[in-house]
Design an enzyme around this catalytic site. Structure first.
Site, short mmCIF file in Angstrom:
data_model
loop_
_atom_site.label_atom_id
_atom_site.label_comp_id
_atom_site.label_asym_id
_atom_site.label_seq_id
_atom_site.Cartn_x
_atom_site.Cartn_y
_atom_site.Cartn_z
CB ALA A 65 -0.91 -0.01 1.22
N GLY A 108 -0.39 -5.02 0.33
CA GLY A 108 -1.53 -4.94 -0.57
C GLY A 108 -1.28 -5.59 -1.91
CD GLU A 111 -3.97 -7.43 2.10
OE1 GLU A 111 -4.54 -7.76 3.15
OE2 GLU A 111 -3.74 -6.25 1.77
CD GLU A 131 0.21 -5.84 5.29
OE1 GLU A 131 -0.40 -5.72 4.22
OE2 GLU A 131 0.89 -6.86 5.58
#
Length: 257
Positions: A65, A108, A111, A131
């Site tokens: 992210a 991300g 993901e 994370e």
């Protein structure tokens, strides 16, 4: 439609979507995810498209992210603009989606790859959910999808202690379906997508739905869903065409219904 953070093109019946923030290792900011959702929805609705490939570049599929963007947000703002909600929209795509992963697929980015139906990994691919190192946990479905993909123990190590998997490890545990040379990753993904795009779009959609039932629920419910979907497929025109083409030794002409 013209986008700022992604590139789109079609090659025959295959759509290629390229994440295009190379200066940030394709970090997933909100604008990129919104564009990606718009593009995938449009491609899913386009009858000329049979399968979709998502890729980045040789250095990064997506390195995570956009931390600078996230750091400036309050908890209330993050809850109101949840990444998991944006990812949930991507999961609604009914056509086959292939992730062609080279370089980093972290946070991300990992993901996003997990959202895809098939992951092809270049030899330099690296998967992880780091994370915890910045004081949060995965927020785009990683704790759930990774656990289902690789099992509890390995998922715990990856999420709690930032263990990352190289391409060979990802293939070994079933996270990636195959490993290919970096210079071949896009060609292999497009070739596979081309093969899928030649199949019955109705059958692909139904088969994808059945596999997702196995991935997301208990066996008894999955078997019920498979039975229901099998009968739906068997009642279709594409079943008539597919079986007739097989018996007549010719290429089927799918109707998509």
């Amino acid at each position: 439609m013209t986008y700022t953070h992604i590139l789109t093109e079609t090659r025959g019946r295959v759509a290629l979507v390229t994440l295009n923030r190379p200066q940030a290792l394709n970090a997933l900011n909100r604008a990129l995810l919104l564009e990606l959702g718009q593009a995938l929805s449009a491609l899913d609705a386009d009858p000329a498209v049979g399968a979709i490939v998502i890729t980045g570049n040789e250095r990064a599929f997506a390195a995570g992210a956009d931390i600078k963007e996230m750091a400036a947000m309050s908890a209330d703002e993050m809850e109101a603009d949840s990444v998991s909600d944006l990812f949930a929209r991507l999961e609604q795509v009914s056509k086959p989606v292939i992730a062609a992963v080279a370089g980093f697929a972290l946070g991300g980015g990992c993901e996003l790859a997990l959202l895809c139906d098939i992951i092809l990994a270049a030899e330099n691919a690296r998967f992880g959910l780091p994370e915890v190192t910045i004081g949060v946990i995965p927020g785009g479905g990683g704790t759930q999808r990774l656990t289902r993909a690789v099992g509890k123990s390995l998922a715990m190590e990856m999420i709690l202690n930032n263990r990352q998997l190289n391409a060979a490890e990802a293939e070994k545990v079933g996270l990636a379906s195959r490993v290919v040379p970096v210079e071949r990753i896009l060609d292999e993904a497009l070739s596979l997508a081309g093969e899928l795009a030649e199949r019955s779009p109705l059958t692909l959609r139904i088969a994808k739905q059945a596999v997702r039932a196995a991935f997301e629920g208990p066996l008894s419910e999955g078997l019920d869903e498979e039975r229901r979907l099998f009968h739906q497929a068997f009642a279709s025109q594409d079943r008539d065409e597919g079986m007739s083409a097989f018996i007549e030794k010719r290429k089927p002409e799918w109707k998509g219904r």
